[in-house]
Design an enzyme around this catalytic site. Structure first.
Site, short mmCIF file in Angstrom:
data_model
loop_
_atom_site.label_atom_id
_atom_site.label_comp_id
_atom_site.label_asym_id
_atom_site.label_seq_id
_atom_site.Cartn_x
_atom_site.Cartn_y
_atom_site.Cartn_z
N PRO A 270 -0.14 11.73 0.90
CG PRO A 270 0.49 13.70 -0.17
CD PRO A 270 -0.59 13.10 0.71
CD GLU B 135 1.33 -14.96 13.36
OE1 GLU B 135 0.24 -15.36 13.84
OE2 GLU B 135 2.12 -14.23 13.98
#
Length: 136
Positions: A77, A107
């Site tokens: 979670p 990039e």
């Protein structure tokens, strides 16, 4: 009554090259802005996780990929600071396209994943994927 709150579904894709490097993107936006990560993102409504995985790699890196196998499902979670996001992860191979960063990536390149600090839990995902490759 509204719909119950549930985790959001994401995909992450591991694309190794013949030299043992892995396709990574530098994140353009928070969280982890500027950090390296696997290409991936949220699954759209009406889309399969497989289609989302192929689409996300294309959108972020310009490469076309073929999914090879499921690596795993990552559901801690707290794995994503934006909230509870569950990632279905795939191992894939590049089949075409032109490597160029786009969309959420500033990039995109093949790199040694051990040489950089990866965002989210992507280091563990890469480790699991590379372990699967070694078993072949």
């Amino acid at each position: 009554m509204g719909a119950p709150e549930t985790p959001r579904l994401t995909v992450d894709v591991i694309v190794p090259d013949e030299r043992g490097r892995v396709l990574l993107i530098r994140r353009k936006r928070p969280p982890f802005e500027g950090r390296w990560a696997l290409p991936g993102g949220f699954v759209d409504v009406g889309e399969t996780v497989e289609s989302a995985a192929v689409r996300e790699v294309r959108e972020e890196t310009g490469l076309e990929v073929e999914l090879v196998r499921l690596v795993g499902v990552y559901s801690e979670p707290d794995r994503d600071p934006r909230g509870h996001n569950v990632s279905v992860t795939y191992l894939a191979r590049a089949t075409g396209g032109e490597l160029a960063a786009a969309d959420d990536a500033s990039e995109a390149r093949f790199m040694d994943p051990a040489a950089v600090e990866l965002a989210f839990d992507h280091a563990a995902i890469v480790e699991d994927a590379l372990r699967l490759l070694e078993r072949r």
